[in-house]
Design an enzyme around this catalytic site. Structure first.
Site, short mmCIF file in Angstrom:
data_model
loop_
_atom_site.label_atom_id
_atom_site.label_comp_id
_atom_site.label_asym_id
_atom_site.label_seq_id
_atom_site.Cartn_x
_atom_site.Cartn_y
_atom_site.Cartn_z
N GLU A 325 0.85 -1.20 0.00
CA GLU A 325 0.00 0.00 0.00
C GLU A 325 0.88 1.24 0.00
O GLU A 325 1.98 1.24 0.54
CB GLU A 325 -0.90 0.05 1.23
CG GLU A 325 -1.98 -1.00 1.29
CD GLU A 325 -2.85 -0.85 2.53
OE1 GLU A 325 -2.66 0.13 3.28
OE2 GLU A 325 -3.72 -1.71 2.75
N LYS A 327 1.96 4.65 1.53
CA LYS A 327 1.89 5.27 2.85
C LYS A 327 1.40 6.70 2.68
O LYS A 327 1.99 7.49 1.95
CB LYS A 327 3.26 5.26 3.54
CG LYS A 327 3.20 5.75 4.97
CD LYS A 327 4.57 5.69 5.61
CE LYS A 327 4.47 6.07 7.08
NZ LYS A 327 3.95 7.43 7.27
N LEU A 328 0.32 7.03 3.37
CA LEU A 328 -0.33 8.32 3.20
C LEU A 328 0.21 9.34 4.20
O LEU A 328 0.47 9.02 5.36
CB LEU A 328 -1.85 8.17 3.37
CG LEU A 328 -2.52 7.25 2.35
CD1 LEU A 328 -3.96 6.98 2.73
CD2 LEU A 328 -2.45 7.85 0.95
N LYS A 500 1.87 -5.30 4.06
CA LYS A 500 0.94 -5.91 5.00
C LYS A 500 0.79 -7.40 4.75
O LYS A 500 0.82 -7.86 3.60
CB LYS A 500 -0.44 -5.24 4.92
CG LYS A 500 -0.45 -3.80 5.42
CD LYS A 500 -1.86 -3.22 5.46
CE LYS A 500 -1.86 -1.81 6.04
NZ LYS A 500 -3.22 -1.23 6.11
N LYS A 519 10.47 3.28 3.94
CA LYS A 519 10.77 4.66 3.59
C LYS A 519 12.12 4.70 2.89
O LYS A 519 13.13 4.35 3.48
CB LYS A 519 10.80 5.54 4.85
CG LYS A 519 9.42 5.75 5.43
CD LYS A 519 9.43 6.93 6.37
CE LYS A 519 8.01 7.26 6.77
NZ LYS A 519 7.95 8.49 7.57
#
Length: 1000
Positions: A325, A327-328, A500, A519
């Protein structure tokens, strides 16, 4: 003002909307009885406020200052113990206070707990008071001039005192104590009870104006002494720091207190529903519930390679699937929806942040809420069959004009704008991205696998374009899928990825390996350093209190950016730096700039010399400023550079660190805006061709594998008779030895039986004999598996037999019949009805109450005390997150070397001297990582343990074989001086040139 890594938080966030945060600060007793009919009532008055200080706060605070010696294995300390370990001493202090409350007051501990843990109290509104505002109130209350020595010290608490009052600089509550102790109304302890303090604090939280706040402070002042007032101010500021975590305090109140707090975020519920420590919660009572704010699951930082991430996720060759996903960059938000006929539209909604702040007032409580920034737009988001639901997601800011996500710092502004103009077609707006469903139609689904929760989410929620959307994910089955996904989100200027495990359950208030952040270290590396001019200063706290502890640096505005008629001596704010300075560096800067600093006047900022970001809001505003022509140039290096709205350049440095003072340069030769732009463009071009992504590297504990000693020359097994102790410790006990022993040493089944018989035990070959029987096993063979399936029998590891004998020897002849109780480490399988009794024989770190532990066990216990296995807290993760969001903890010994990977050379000297050993110890304690081989690509420094020419020559040969950037070579003095100065010093000052060895 604090700032996020991508931009400042809006000033509206500072106000914190106190009327929405607390909601009902002054509840009457009748209202509470109606809302909580079974709540406990105390049989006596609450304790005095000074009892809280004398029995709890001051003793706990004193433990932080107490020198700590080695933790002994048998520090199982009762009230009379003369030398408790710090952890056990904290538990004793807290336990005694709670016991006294129960006996002298009653079962309602809530009045005290909300003062002990004010930062966790969600029932009381925010006070809207920070240090400056409290300082002004105290100046008026004490009727002293703001220009007097004490008035100045209160209003400028970070500054050194006007005369000798410098001891409390940087500690606001301590500075208040200094001032109030000179003019306190009471010299003895006060007469206010805890209940009275809470009543006045409720009134203070509801008072928004100074004329209403001042009379409340006056009541406190008249009835408390200076010590009590100091702690009261810490409570108001929610900055207690007493040295005990909420986890410790809650666990002593009740075994299930933490679990209930995780699902409710309510101290009130914890105190009112858990009054009897012997009555435990049922399973469903510890699950999420509608309209109750829970503590969400968090993503773990991964410290190694992509492959190790996948391994940690639990991916196997048989089931290799994992999810990727984006990362927001927003605010974590949970949404609850229930049926409610009293709400227009028939649905009631509520929003809470990760910190349990109620944002319903902002985003809306129903589909027809005319003041809603979001809910009026999402009526069609829920399937008609959905009666109630709990969603977990991220609230982000979206710009419809560019159709892109905007930095987090603009979220509050976007929501307020949407409230005023709900149907505007342009302008930023809040967008709720949902990635999990935890509750659906009266069923808690947190125990379902993520992939099943996702099906529930997609079945119950529909996308509403750019208002509420289900967050997408990519299915992957190999490590190769991560790199292209990472490159894609970097190209789109996103923050990172989250990996995940689709087979995982949702774990409340847990940061675990089921979710992992990725990151990239893709940002720009500026080689060695940047030369920047100092334009401002910030007063420090702690050991830097009383002087400038960090500096604001800027880029020179050159001819390409100077407007016609503008002052050419001007700088744009670029970054803040406080690390890497030695005492003599601060002294040198002070000497060179003495008398040239000016106090920053926010109403008349020096815009002709310095320009900050944020316009009138003046982001990263310094305490003092200096003209560029009067200032100094510092050479600074950093890990990377990234975009930021907090600084006028629109960029800032990540992890900047002082390298040296450039006395050979003045402000006109420092880096300019055009120079920075050219350097940035050059390195971006090089990066796109040459550089690959690397995962953030942070320190992780290494697992040591104990190797067996192998004696060459024979493979024959020698049978020897049992020659160990012979006691009666197992007399009357029946044993069934079902497998061999594997740990801590290998012993055959027959050897174990021989030991048991020699010490009075009886042996049976099957566990079918009537009466109590101890079944021993450490392998899941058929007989053991059969017992485990039945579920009512313990299976004990054979190591318990050896531990029981060893403890008998230690305890002496008078304890020969003492039988060591089972501990969790002794169990291969625990029956459900025995679990609680067995776990009660050790403390929370696994330290035994009944036996002496081995050196290896003691090491593990000490490791657990630093980082318990079941802890949700990770020191490196916590520090990394603080750094990311612009809130550093300063120069702390435990994180000084956190981004260093050193190779000590030679790696295996015949005998290290005491200085080398101590330097290595300091390096590891400071978060550094010791590289295992010369080929480790992460090495940042080689530390030469000897400056012998042959050693340096060998080191030069090692460096010659390395590909890519060559690490610095430093001597031990670099480590020793960094530790002595409590900051990471620049390596260049201690660099050893290996080429010099070749000349000899």
């Amino acid at each position: 003002m604090s700032s996020s890594p991508n931009g400042p938080r809006d000033d509206a966030m500072e106000e914190d909307a106190k009327s929405q945060d607390g909601q009902a600060a002054l509840n009457s007793e009748e209202d509470l009885d109606e809302q909580y009919p079974d709540r406990p009532h105390n049989h006596s008055q609450t304790l005095f406020f000074h009892d809280l200080l004398l029995s709890l706060f001051n003793p706990l605070d004193g433990l932080k200052k107490r020198p700590t010696g080695p933790v002994t294995a048998r520090a199982k300390l009762g009230p009379g113990s003369s030398n408790p370990s710090p952890h056990e001493a904290r538990r004793i202090i807290i336990g005694r206070f709670i016991s006294r409350w129960r006996s002298d007051v009653g079962d309602d501990f809530y009045p005290a707990l909300r003062l002990i843990l004010p930062e966790k109290d969600r029932d009381r509104a925010m006070y809207g008071l920070k240090e400056k505002a409290i300082g002004k109130l105290l100046v008026k209350l004490l009727k002293i001039s703001p220009d007097s020595e004490d008035g100045y010290n209160l209003l400028n608490w970070k500054l050194p005192g006007q005369s000798t009052a410098t001891r409390m600089a940087g500690d606001f509550a301590g500075r208040c104590y200094e001032v109030m102790s000179k003019r306190e109304m009471r010299t003895e302890v006060g007469d206010m009870r805890i209940s009275e303090v809470n009543e006045l604090l409720d009134k203070l939280s509801a008072a928004s104006k100074e004329e209403n706040q001042l009379p409340i402070f006056e009541q406190f002042y008249n009835r408390m002494n200076a010590d009590e007032l100091m702690w009261l101010i810490r409570i108001i500021l929610r900055q207690m720091k007493v040295g005990a975590s909420e986890k410790t305090i809650l666990s002593i109140w009740h075994p299930d207190a933490e679990a209930l707090f995780n699902v409710s975020s309510s101290l009130r519920r914890v105190c009112w529903e858990l009054t009897d420590p012997t009555k435990l919660l049922e399973g469903e009572e510890t699950g999420v519930a509608l309209m109750q704010c829970f503590q969400p699951q968090l993503a773990q930082f991964q410290l190694h390679s992509f492959q190790k991430m996948i391994d940690k996720l639990g991916v196997t060759p048989d089931d290799p699937e994992f999810w990727i996903e984006e990362k927001l960059d927003g605010e974590r938000m949970q949404l609850h929806m229930v049926e409610d006929d009293n709400i227009p539209g028939g649905r009631r909604l509520a929003f809470w942040s990760r910190k349990a702040k109620d944002y319903t007032y902002l985003y809306g409580n129903g589909f027809d809420d005319d003041n809603a920034a979001l809910t009026r737009h999402i009526r069609d988001a829920f399937d008609p069959r959905v009666r109630n639901i709990i969603l977990d997601g991220e609230m982000i800011t979206w710009d419809p004009d560019t159709d892109k996500m905007v930095a987090f710092g603009t979220l509050k502004t976007a929501a307020l704008s949407e409230q005023k103009n709900p149907f505007q077609k342009s302008g930023i707006r809040p967008l709720y991205r949902v990635f999990d469903c935890l509750y659906l139609n009266d069923q808690n689904v947190t125990r379902f696998m993520l992939k099943d929760r996702r099906k529930a989410l997609e079945g119950g929620v529909k996308n509403v374009h750019r208002r509420l959307e289900i967050h997408g994910y990519e299915v992957a089955d190999s490590v190769e899928a991560i790199d292209p996904a990472l490159r894609k989100i970097v190209a789109e200027a996103s923050e990172g990825l989250v990996l995940k495990n689709p087979r995982s359950m949702y774990r409340l208030n847990s940061r675990n390996d089921d979710w992992m952040k990725v990151k990239p270290e893709y940002m720009l590396d500026f080689g060695e350093s940047l030369d920047s001019v100092v334009i401002g200063g910030y007063y420090g706290s702690g050991h830097r209190g009383g002087g400038i502890g960090s500096f604001l640096c800027g880029l020179r505005v050159d001819d390409n950016h100077v407007a016609a008629g503008a002052n050419p001596m001007k700088c744009f704010s670029f970054f803040k730096v406080g690390g890497g300075f030695r005492v003599e560096d601060f002294a040198a800067i002070k000497h060179m700039t003495e008398g040239k600093w000016h106090d920053w006047d926010r109403h008349h900022p020096p815009t002709e010399f310095i320009e900050l970001a944020g316009g009138d809001r003046q982001f990263e505003r310094p305490d003092v400023w200096i003209k560029p022509s009067d200032s100094v140039v510092v050479e600074v290096k950093a890990a990377s550079v990234g975009a930021s709205d907090s600084f006028r350049t629109n960029y800032t440095l990540r992890f900047p660190r002082f390298k040296k003072l450039r006395t050979d340069k003045n402000w006109e030769s420092a880096l300019s805006l055009s120079g920075f732009a050219a350097l940035k463009a050059k390195i971006e071009q090089e990066s796109s061709v040459q550089r690959a992504f690397e995962v953030d590297r942070r320190r992780a504990p290494t697992k040591r594998v104990k190797k067996e000693v192998v004696i060459a020359g024979t493979d024959k097994r020698v049978e020897t008779p049992y020659a160990g102790p012979q006691t009666a410790v197992f007399e009357g006990l029946n044993f069934c030895v079902m497998t061999e022993m594997l740990h801590p040493q290998k012993k055959r089944k027959a050897e174990i039986e021989q030991i048991i018989k020699a010490n009075g035990g009886s042996i049976f070959q099957s566990p079918t004999v009537k009466g109590d029987m101890i079944c021993l096993g450490e392998k899941r063979l058929v007989p053991v598996a059969s017992l485990i399936r039945k579920g009512d029998t313990n299976v004990v590891k054979p190591a318990w037999v050896l531990d029981a004998l060893k403890q008998t020897e230690i305890d002496g002849p008078e304890r020969k019949k003492f039988l060591l109780p089972f501990e969790p480490n002794h169990m291969f399988h625990m029956a459900d009805d025995a679990r609680q009794d067995i776990t009660s024989h050790v403390d929370e770190y696994g330290d035994s109450y009944a036996r002496d532990v081995t050196p290896d066990e003691l090491k593990q216990i000490c490791d657990n005390m630093i980082l318990p296995k079941n802890s949700q807290f990770s020191a490196t993760t916590f520090l990394a997150e603080l750094e990311e969001h612009g809130h550093g903890l300063g120069e702390m010994p435990g994180s000084m070397f956190a981004r260093c990977v050193a190779r000590f050379f030679p790696s295996d000297p015949p005998q290290e001297d005491i200085d080398s050993q101590m330097a290595k110890t300091h390096f590891l304690f400071g978060g550094g990582v010791v590289a295992e081989s010369n080929t480790d690509k992460h090495i940042t420094q080689y530390v030469a343990l000897s400056e012998d020419q042959e050693v340096l020559k060998s080191l030069r040969e090692v460096l010659a074989s390395r590909v890519g950037r060559v690490p610095r070579i430093v001597g031990l003095k670099w480590l020793q001086d960094s530790w002595s100065e409590s900051t990471l010093l620049d390596e260049d000052r201690y660099s050893i040139n290996p080429k010099a060895a070749a000349k000899h």
